[in-house]
Design a protein around this motif. Structure first.
Motif: not given
Length: 215
Positions: A114-128
């Motif tokens: 879940x954590x690595x997935x959200x990093x890769x799929x969301x955090x790398x493409x969206x604001x803080x």
């Protein structure tokens, strides 16, 4: 003006039900099996993931424009490992017995899909800010399932909640035990978690037919 727009609010609401990371995305199953025999451990793991994913998403989002693509996974692992170390040290300082119960499973937060997935799929493409909301939403969705599973496993398997007897004394045969009730030892072993998760998935899909996949 509303504090959150509808789009931002959905980042928190969707993972709680229709896009739950465990029951819909089938992620984080290992910890759901391993540490949910006790409700206290389930709650602490849920809070730990909430901290790691919420803060981690923000950190990755802030760094997203300077992280070289070829080493982004390494950077993500360093961020999550640092946050997990903080969680582990806090548990050892303030809840040592519980930290021993969770043992290696705290460290395995590093490899939680879940954590690595959200990093890769969301955090790398969206604001803080949106990344923070996404992290909170997904960790709450994960935590809710852990707490539900932990509640039923401890109650039915040990007759306790948070370690306190709620069904009576099984030795003195008081409370519910006076009627002949016995604890179900099967509930405290890992396969029972699969059954409880399966029931949650069945209830969820019964209420929302759109979640049922076509064969």
């Amino acid at each position: 003006m509303a504090l959150l727009s509808k789009k931002d609010a959905n980042l928190i609401i969707d993972p709680l039900a229709d896009n739950n990371p465990i029951t819909i995305q089938v992620l984080g199953i290992c910890s759901a099996l391993a540490i949910t025999a006790e409700l206290k451990a389930s709650v602490v793991m849920a809070i730990s993931v909430l901290f790691v994913l919420g803060i981690g998403n923000v950190v990755i989002s802030l760094m997203r424009n300077i992280i070289p693509s070829k080493i982004r996974i390494i950077v993500q692992l360093i961020v999550v490992a640092t946050l997990v170390i903080i969680v582990d040290q806090v548990l050892k300082a303030f809840a040592y017995e519980l930290s021993k119960t969770l043992s290696v499973f705290v460290g395995l937060i590093i490899t939680n899909c879940i954590i690595m997935g959200r990093f890769e799929a969301f955090a790398l493409a969206n604001g803080p800010w949106r990344s923070f909301l996404d992290g909170i939403g997904n960790s709450l969705g994960y935590g809710v399932i852990l707490i539900i599973v932990g509640f039923f496993r401890e109650l039915l398997g040990s007759g306790t909640l948070f370690g306190f007897p709620v069904l009576g004394n099984p030795i003195a045969k008081t409370g519910l035990y006076s009627t002949g009730y016995e604890n179900n030892g099967f509930m405290i072993i890992p396969p029972a978690a699969l059954i409880v998760v399966g029931i949650v998935i069945w209830v969820q899909r019964s209420r929302n037919k759109a979640l049922i996949e076509d064969n």
